[in-house]
Design an enzyme around this catalytic site. Sequence first.
Site, mmCIF file in Angstrom:
data_model
loop_
_atom_site.group_PDB
_atom_site.id
_atom_site.type_symbol
_atom_site.label_atom_id
_atom_site.label_comp_id
_atom_site.label_asym_id
_atom_site.label_seq_id
_atom_site.Cartn_x
_atom_site.Cartn_y
_atom_site.Cartn_z
ATOM 1 N N ASP A 58 39.920 81.740 55.222
ATOM 2 C CA ASP A 58 40.524 80.954 56.315
ATOM 3 C C ASP A 58 41.998 80.653 56.067
ATOM 4 O O ASP A 58 42.797 80.649 57.000
ATOM 5 C CB ASP A 58 39.788 79.609 56.468
ATOM 6 C CG ASP A 58 38.352 79.796 56.908
ATOM 7 O OD1 ASP A 58 38.016 80.903 57.373
ATOM 8 O OD2 ASP A 58 37.570 78.842 56.768
HETATM 9 P P1 NAP Z 1 36.945 80.232 52.789
HETATM 10 O O1 NAP Z 1 37.651 80.433 54.070
HETATM 11 O O2 NAP Z 1 35.764 79.362 52.787
HETATM 12 O O3 NAP Z 1 36.536 81.689 52.262
HETATM 13 C C1 NAP Z 1 36.080 81.885 50.983
HETATM 14 C C2 NAP Z 1 35.714 83.343 50.839
HETATM 15 O O4 NAP Z 1 35.353 83.507 49.474
HETATM 16 C C3 NAP Z 1 34.526 83.761 51.662
HETATM 17 O O5 NAP Z 1 34.917 84.483 52.808
HETATM 18 C C4 NAP Z 1 33.659 84.583 50.693
HETATM 19 O O6 NAP Z 1 33.513 85.906 51.194
HETATM 20 C C5 NAP Z 1 34.486 84.611 49.417
HETATM 21 N N1 NAP Z 1 33.652 84.498 48.239
HETATM 22 C C6 NAP Z 1 32.608 83.684 48.029
HETATM 23 N N2 NAP Z 1 32.076 83.904 46.829
HETATM 24 C C7 NAP Z 1 32.818 84.886 46.260
HETATM 25 C C8 NAP Z 1 32.757 85.560 45.017
HETATM 26 N N3 NAP Z 1 31.802 85.282 44.089
HETATM 27 N N4 NAP Z 1 33.685 86.498 44.756
HETATM 28 C C9 NAP Z 1 34.622 86.805 45.662
HETATM 29 N N5 NAP Z 1 34.722 86.199 46.857
HETATM 30 C C10 NAP Z 1 33.809 85.255 47.155
HETATM 31 O O7 NAP Z 1 37.902 79.698 51.637
HETATM 32 P P2 NAP Z 1 39.448 79.312 51.675
HETATM 33 O O8 NAP Z 1 40.258 80.446 52.219
HETATM 34 O O9 NAP Z 1 39.732 78.787 50.323
HETATM 35 O O10 NAP Z 1 39.538 78.172 52.753
HETATM 36 C C11 NAP Z 1 38.997 76.886 52.540
HETATM 37 C C12 NAP Z 1 38.283 76.418 53.775
HETATM 38 O O11 NAP Z 1 37.630 75.185 53.477
HETATM 39 C C13 NAP Z 1 39.214 76.154 54.942
HETATM 40 O O12 NAP Z 1 38.573 76.458 56.145
HETATM 41 C C14 NAP Z 1 39.454 74.667 54.835
HETATM 42 O O13 NAP Z 1 39.841 74.072 56.052
HETATM 43 C C15 NAP Z 1 38.076 74.210 54.406
HETATM 44 N N6 NAP Z 1 38.150 72.874 53.791
HETATM 45 C C16 NAP Z 1 38.799 72.699 52.627
HETATM 46 C C17 NAP Z 1 38.947 71.432 52.097
HETATM 47 C C18 NAP Z 1 39.736 71.185 50.855
HETATM 48 O O14 NAP Z 1 40.039 70.037 50.578
HETATM 49 N N7 NAP Z 1 40.068 72.204 50.080
HETATM 50 C C19 NAP Z 1 38.383 70.358 52.759
HETATM 51 C C20 NAP Z 1 37.710 70.569 53.953
HETATM 52 C C21 NAP Z 1 37.587 71.850 54.451
HETATM 53 P P3 NAP Z 1 32.268 86.820 50.751
HETATM 54 O O15 NAP Z 1 31.045 86.034 51.031
HETATM 55 O O16 NAP Z 1 32.411 88.042 51.564
HETATM 56 O O17 NAP Z 1 32.456 87.082 49.282
#
Ligand code: NAP
Length: 461
Positions: A388
């Site tokens: 994301d």
């Molecule tokens: P993300 O959008 O959740 O994507 C994470 C990706 O990691 C997934 O598409 C997954 O794809 C991949 N993944 C999972 N396990 C894996 C593994 N073992 N090896 C390789 N890849 C793996 O993560 P992000 O880009 O870090 O974004 C964070 C999201 O969380 C945002 O939408 C944000 O708004 C939300 N959020 C964050 C917080 C905060 O404080 N950080 C708080 C609230 C919401 P596969 O399954 O294809 O591997």
Amino acid sequence: MSSLINIGYLVASVLFILGLKGLTHPRTAVRGNLLGATGMLLAVVLTLTNQQIISYEMIILGLIIGGAIGAALAIKIEMTSMPELVAVFNGFGGIASVLVAGAALLENTLNGEIPMMQLTIAIAASGLIGAVTFCGSLVAFGKLKGLIGDGAVLFSGQQVINAFLAAAALALSCWVVIDPANGMAYWLLVGVASVLGVLLVIPVGGADMPVVVALLNSYSGLAAAATGFVLSNNVLIITGSLVGASGIILTQIMCKAMNRSLTNVLFGVLAPVGGGPSADEVYGGKVKSTSAEEVAMLLETARRVSIIPGYGMAVSQAQHPVANLAAILESRGTTVEYGVHPVAGRMPGHMNVLLAEADVPYEALRDMDETNQDIDQVDVALVIGANDVVNPIARTDPNSAIAGMPIIDVDKAKTVVIIKRSLSPGFAGIPNPLFALDNSLMLFGDGKKAVLDMIAALKDS
Ligand code: NAP
């Protein structure tokens, strides 16, 4: 004696504030933590010496049981499950406030004393905020842990019921203040506030839950501050207020980084979803997959590499191999930097913590704005388990679930390599057109294994 204790509490409070200030920067964070812990030790020792009718045996028993549970949890819990652990801790803070306030009320009633109005107001506030925090936190925990569905639970008339319950809770609080001898009023208040806590959190979708956990953290601080007034304990009033204020600041930072307003999050108003292109439309025939050997060749010729970590790096625990890969590239003259998005992962600072654990120097970390300034100069952007936070649809589609969320513009780098296991969506549940761009290559696999394979390929070359 009492003024000495209060001076000691003041010193502890100053240590807490200095500790918080230290925690605002990774370089001073360890010192900040130590200052905060010293303040807490001082506050605990002063509180224990200030009590006349205290059973040290019970306190030691509590310390042993609580310490054992805390240590077991800390060892067992995965970094990725931290938000739900924080949710439970907030809940425990809330229920502690409810019980302490209830006990204070009972003590006064049993002694036949009419408590002063300041005390009864504090008791009502502790019961109200504490119960909302406790039950709200349990729902948050259940959603994050997947024990209950993580979707938003919405039904017609929800806001009206919430408004009615809030009014009832306020009316019951007044009853507690006016007629403190009537214990029933207090427990009715706790009951209504508990239902309110559940209803306030169920409309929030799983994706927004970490924001609500930060908000509940703030509530638990307010409940503790109210309990400070119940116990006439100045250090509890100050620390509760600090937790309340820092929780609300964190909530705001998270909302801003996700481009959501707090009301938007709280009332379950999800960013517009649906109507966007399907995964097939976005990816159909356009995704190019690559191998660790090919990426190693790309990295060998790159002058500048930017590593963009995300939640997948945390899941696969790839931080040590990532730091290793960066060291190898640097030893060959490549400039390596890390682009860290404020909400990458599942809690604020998630990536910073993991990279610090792998001894990545703080100077190598660049925040989102800094990274975006010259990302077009980067030869290879290596996206490790992020989705994301690098999805360009946030810039282009006003109807997308992440419309307007600031992202790291990796699509503007010369080449983008995305390491993840599949084309599955990230947290927001939407496809990512980045994966289908001409300058993108997908390295499918577990994050840690993929990086280790790349290191092996680099060493073989
Ligand atoms: P993300 O959008 O959740 O994507 C994470 C990706 O990691 C997934 O598409 C997954 O794809 C991949 N993944 C999972 N396990 C894996 C593994 N073992 N090896 C390789 N890849 C793996 O993560 P992000 O880009 O870090 O974004 C964070 C999201 O969380 C945002 O939408 C944000 O708004 C939300 N959020 C964050 C917080 C905060 O404080 N950080 C708080 C609230 C919401 P596969 O399954 O294809 O591997």
